[in-house]
Scaffold this motif. Structure first.
Motif, PDB file in Angstrom:
ATOM      1  N   THR A  27      49.748  35.175 -45.196  1.00 53.43           N
ATOM      2  CA  THR A  27      50.259  34.471 -46.359  1.00 53.43           C
ATOM      3  C   THR A  27      51.097  35.444 -47.181  1.00 53.43           C
ATOM      4  OG1 THR A  27      48.321  33.033 -46.377  1.00 53.43           O
ATOM      5  CG2 THR A  27      49.656  33.084 -48.370  1.00 53.43           C
ATOM      6  N   VAL A  28      52.406  35.207 -47.214  1.00 51.64           N
ATOM      7  CA  VAL A  28      53.363  36.132 -47.804  1.00 51.64           C
ATOM      8  C   VAL A  28      53.751  35.655 -49.199  1.00 51.64           C
ATOM      9  CG1 VAL A  28      55.618  37.239 -47.517  1.00 51.64           C
ATOM     10  CG2 VAL A  28      54.279  36.569 -45.494  1.00 51.64           C
ATOM     11  N   PRO A  29      53.572  36.489 -50.226  1.00 51.11           N
ATOM     12  CA  PRO A  29      54.005  36.083 -51.568  1.00 51.11           C
ATOM     13  C   PRO A  29      55.513  36.100 -51.687  1.00 51.11           C
ATOM     14  CG  PRO A  29      53.307  38.373 -51.599  1.00 51.11           C
ATOM     15  CD  PRO A  29      53.027  37.854 -50.203  1.00 51.11           C
ATOM     16  N   SER A  30      56.050  35.166 -52.469  1.00 47.90           N
ATOM     17  CA  SER A  30      57.499  35.118 -52.665  1.00 47.90           C
ATOM     18  C   SER A  30      57.815  34.335 -53.920  1.00 47.90           C
ATOM     19  CB  SER A  30      58.189  34.476 -51.456  1.00 47.90           C
ATOM     20  OG  SER A  30      59.551  34.229 -51.727  1.00 47.90           O
ATOM     21  N   VAL A 175      42.418  40.912 -44.797  1.00 47.55           N
ATOM     22  CA  VAL A 175      43.007  42.067 -45.487  1.00 47.55           C
ATOM     23  C   VAL A 175      43.883  41.530 -46.615  1.00 47.55           C
ATOM     24  CG1 VAL A 175      44.632  43.990 -45.301  1.00 47.55           C
ATOM     25  CG2 VAL A 175      42.957  43.602 -43.488  1.00 47.55           C
ATOM     26  N   ARG A 176      43.803  42.176 -47.763  1.00 50.06           N
ATOM     27  CA  ARG A 176      44.668  41.830 -48.885  1.00 50.06           C
ATOM     28  C   ARG A 176      45.348  43.101 -49.363  1.00 50.06           C
ATOM     29  NH1 ARG A 176      41.960  39.371 -54.141  1.00 50.06           N
ATOM     30  NH2 ARG A 176      42.049  41.530 -54.868  1.00 50.06           N
ATOM     31  N   ALA A 177      46.649  43.009 -49.579  1.00 48.56           N
ATOM     32  CA  ALA A 177      47.396  44.202 -49.992  1.00 48.56           C
ATOM     33  C   ALA A 177      48.493  43.818 -50.969  1.00 48.56           C
ATOM     34  CB  ALA A 177      48.016  44.892 -48.774  1.00 48.56           C
ATOM     35  N   GLY A 178      48.764  44.698 -51.894  1.00 49.95           N
ATOM     36  CA  GLY A 178      49.875  44.491 -52.807  1.00 49.95           C
ATOM     37  C   GLY A 178      51.190  44.741 -52.107  1.00 49.95           C
ATOM     38  N   VAL A 179      52.204  43.988 -52.503  1.00 46.56           N
ATOM     39  CA  VAL A 179      53.554  44.160 -51.959  1.00 46.56           C
ATOM     40  C   VAL A 179      54.481  44.517 -53.112  1.00 46.56           C
ATOM     41  CG1 VAL A 179      55.466  43.059 -50.744  1.00 46.56           C
ATOM     42  CG2 VAL A 179      53.120  42.490 -50.130  1.00 46.56           C
ATOM     43  N   ALA A 180      55.265  45.547 -52.925  1.00 45.57           N
ATOM     44  CA  ALA A 180      56.180  45.986 -53.968  1.00 45.57           C
ATOM     45  C   ALA A 180      57.075  44.832 -54.420  1.00 45.57           C
ATOM     46  CB  ALA A 180      57.033  47.144 -53.454  1.00 45.57           C
ATOM     47  N   SER A 181      57.248  44.694 -55.725  1.00 44.07           N
ATOM     48  CA  SER A 181      58.113  43.706 -56.383  1.00 44.07           C
ATOM     49  C   SER A 181      57.506  42.309 -56.446  1.00 44.07           C
ATOM     50  CB  SER A 181      59.497  43.612 -55.709  1.00 44.07           C
ATOM     51  OG  SER A 181      59.445  42.858 -54.513  1.00 44.07           O
ATOM     52  N   PRO A 185      49.390  39.336 -54.153  1.00 44.49           N
ATOM     53  CA  PRO A 185      49.238  40.116 -52.927  1.00 44.49           C
ATOM     54  C   PRO A 185      49.473  39.273 -51.676  1.00 44.49           C
ATOM     55  CG  PRO A 185      47.084  39.442 -53.700  1.00 44.49           C
ATOM     56  CD  PRO A 185      48.082  38.955 -54.729  1.00 44.49           C
ATOM     57  N   LEU A 186      49.735  39.934 -50.570  1.00 47.31           N
ATOM     58  CA  LEU A 186      49.742  39.253 -49.282  1.00 47.31           C
ATOM     59  C   LEU A 186      48.298  39.179 -48.784  1.00 47.31           C
ATOM     60  CD1 LEU A 186      49.453  40.976 -46.261  1.00 47.31           C
ATOM     61  CD2 LEU A 186      51.166  42.323 -47.491  1.00 47.31           C
ATOM     62  N   VAL A 187      47.998  38.156 -48.000  1.00 45.76           N
ATOM     63  CA  VAL A 187      46.663  37.983 -47.435  1.00 45.76           C
ATOM     64  C   VAL A 187      46.803  37.751 -45.938  1.00 45.76           C
ATOM     65  CG1 VAL A 187      44.539  36.619 -47.436  1.00 45.76           C
ATOM     66  CG2 VAL A 187      45.774  37.007 -49.580  1.00 45.76           C
ATOM     67  N   ILE A 188      46.038  38.507 -45.154  1.00 50.38           N
ATOM     68  CA  ILE A 188      46.046  38.366 -43.701  1.00 50.38           C
ATOM     69  C   ILE A 188      44.652  37.938 -43.265  1.00 50.38           C
ATOM     70  CG2 ILE A 188      46.444  39.532 -41.493  1.00 50.38           C
ATOM     71  CD1 ILE A 188      48.111  41.619 -43.168  1.00 50.38           C
ATOM     72  N   ASP A 189      44.538  36.754 -42.667  1.00 50.78           N
ATOM     73  CA  ASP A 189      43.266  36.262 -42.145  1.00 50.78           C
ATOM     74  C   ASP A 189      43.279  36.368 -40.624  1.00 50.78           C
ATOM     75  OD1 ASP A 189      41.500  35.258 -44.323  1.00 50.78           O
ATOM     76  OD2 ASP A 189      43.263  34.062 -44.823  1.00 50.78           O
ATOM     77  N   PHE A 190      42.163  36.829 -40.078  1.00 49.80           N
ATOM     78  CA  PHE A 190      42.055  37.028 -38.637  1.00 49.80           C
ATOM     79  C   PHE A 190      41.093  36.030 -38.004  1.00 49.80           C
ATOM     80  CE2 PHE A 190      43.397  41.154 -40.187  1.00 49.80           C
ATOM     81  CZ  PHE A 190      44.266  41.602 -39.214  1.00 49.80           C
ATOM     82  N   GLY A 191      41.426  35.621 -36.785  1.00 51.69           N
ATOM     83  CA  GLY A 191      40.466  34.936 -35.942  1.00 51.69           C
ATOM     84  C   GLY A 191      40.117  33.514 -36.293  1.00 51.69           C
ATOM     85  N   THR A 192      40.941  32.811 -37.089  1.00 55.69           N
ATOM     86  CA  THR A 192      40.644  31.412 -37.372  1.00 55.69           C
ATOM     87  C   THR A 192      41.037  30.524 -36.187  1.00 55.69           C
ATOM     88  OG1 THR A 192      42.787  31.228 -38.480  1.00 55.69           O
ATOM     89  CG2 THR A 192      40.864  31.679 -39.859  1.00 55.69           C
ATOM     90  N   ARG A 193      41.834  31.071 -35.261  1.00 57.32           N
ATOM     91  CA  ARG A 193      42.194  30.366 -34.025  1.00 57.32           C
ATOM     92  C   ARG A 193      42.035  31.343 -32.865  1.00 57.32           C
ATOM     93  NH1 ARG A 193      45.821  31.158 -36.948  1.00 57.32           N
ATOM     94  NH2 ARG A 193      47.059  32.162 -35.342  1.00 57.32           N
ATOM     95  N   LYS A 194      42.165  30.836 -31.650  1.00 58.84           N
ATOM     96  CA  LYS A 194      42.073  31.680 -30.468  1.00 58.84           C
ATOM     97  C   LYS A 194      43.320  32.553 -30.342  1.00 58.84           C
ATOM     98  CE  LYS A 194      41.486  31.490 -25.433  1.00 58.84           C
ATOM     99  NZ  LYS A 194      41.367  30.599 -24.250  1.00 58.84           N
ATOM    100  N   TYR A 195      43.131  33.795 -29.970  1.00 61.37           N
ATOM    101  CA  TYR A 195      44.259  34.699 -29.745  1.00 61.37           C
ATOM    102  C   TYR A 195      45.031  34.260 -28.500  1.00 61.37           C
ATOM    103  CZ  TYR A 195      46.802  38.838 -28.131  1.00 61.37           C
ATOM    104  OH  TYR A 195      47.772  39.688 -27.677  1.00 61.37           O
ATOM    105  N   VAL A 196      46.330  34.160 -28.634  1.00 59.12           N
ATOM    106  CA  VAL A 196      47.209  33.831 -27.517  1.00 59.12           C
ATOM    107  C   VAL A 196      48.044  35.071 -27.191  1.00 59.12           C
ATOM    108  CG1 VAL A 196      49.092  32.371 -26.703  1.00 59.12           C
ATOM    109  CG2 VAL A 196      47.323  31.418 -28.199  1.00 59.12           C
TER     110      VAL A 196
END
Length: 208
Positions: A27-30, A175-181, A185-196
């Motif tokens: 999830t990318v902030p903009s 994972v949550r991390a701040g993004v300059a400007s 924050p951006l949020v990265i969620d893992f494993g909610t679906r099967k890895y392809v």
């Protein structure tokens, strides 16, 4: 931070590498409305692939996306699918360098790609460099500990420390991390679906 917590934080990126790859939702902030990238990252080949969707003005950039540490390929689509096709299209891609700064999308892609490592971090150094445990949480039914990583302000694209949601075996769930400007924050969620498994688009060579 206890030695066990430091050990789990030290191996969490290595766990992603051991798994070969992970399904991700980024999830990318903009300021233009926000973007969501749904796909997979091959942490051994160091390549990501998925569907990018936006809201507001960002919806004009909907389509497929594939990226490495240096390159971004986009395949615009007026009606982007919910999931990327297992085999990338043979044509219709637009290639550009991954921007090291000034783009919340590119910063988010680079950070997500960097969450794998072919070796554990040094558990003894993590607390000395600012890592700490913040508390408990639950992510998609998984009990986790929330930890801050080492001070990330010197890393490209991040504006503050990174927070990890880590399971009892060191598995990374969020994972949550701040993004300059960007204020959010951006949020990265893992494993909610099967890895392809990620198949390279034309002109892209995986790291291994």
């Amino acid at each position: 931070m206890t030695p066990d917590e430091a050990n789990r934080l030290a191996i969490t990126r290595f766990r992603n590498y051991q798994a070969g790859g992970r399904a991700v939702t980024i999830t990318v902030p903009s300021t233009a409305g926000g973007l969501v990238v749904t796909g997979s990252i091959d942490y051994r080949g160091e390549i990501g692939y998925g569907v990018v969707r936006g809201t507001g003005r960002d919806a004009s950039g909907d389509g497929l996306i594939q990226w490495t540490a240096t390159t971004v390929l986009v395949h615009p689509m007026a009606d982007a699918p919910a999931t990327a096709p297992s085999t990338p299209p043979a044509s219709g891609w637009y290639r550009r360098p991954l921007q090291k700064s000034g783009s919340s999308l590119d910063s988010s892609l680079a950070i997500a790609l960097g969450l794998g490592s072919d070796r554990p971090d040094n558990a003894e150094l993590l607390p000395q460099n600012g890592a700490a445990r913040l508390g408990h949480d639950t992510v998609n039914g998984h009990p986790v500990d929330v930890m801050t990583g080492p001070d990330a302000r010197a890393r490209a694209g991040t504006a503050d420390t990174v927070r990890y949601w880590i399971g009892s075996d060191g598995t990374m769930y969020r994972v949550r991390a701040g993004v300059a400007s960007e204020s959010r924050p951006l949020v990265i969620d893992f494993g909610t679906r099967k890895y392809v498994p990620v198949r390279p688009a034309p002109g892209i060579t995986p790291a291994r």
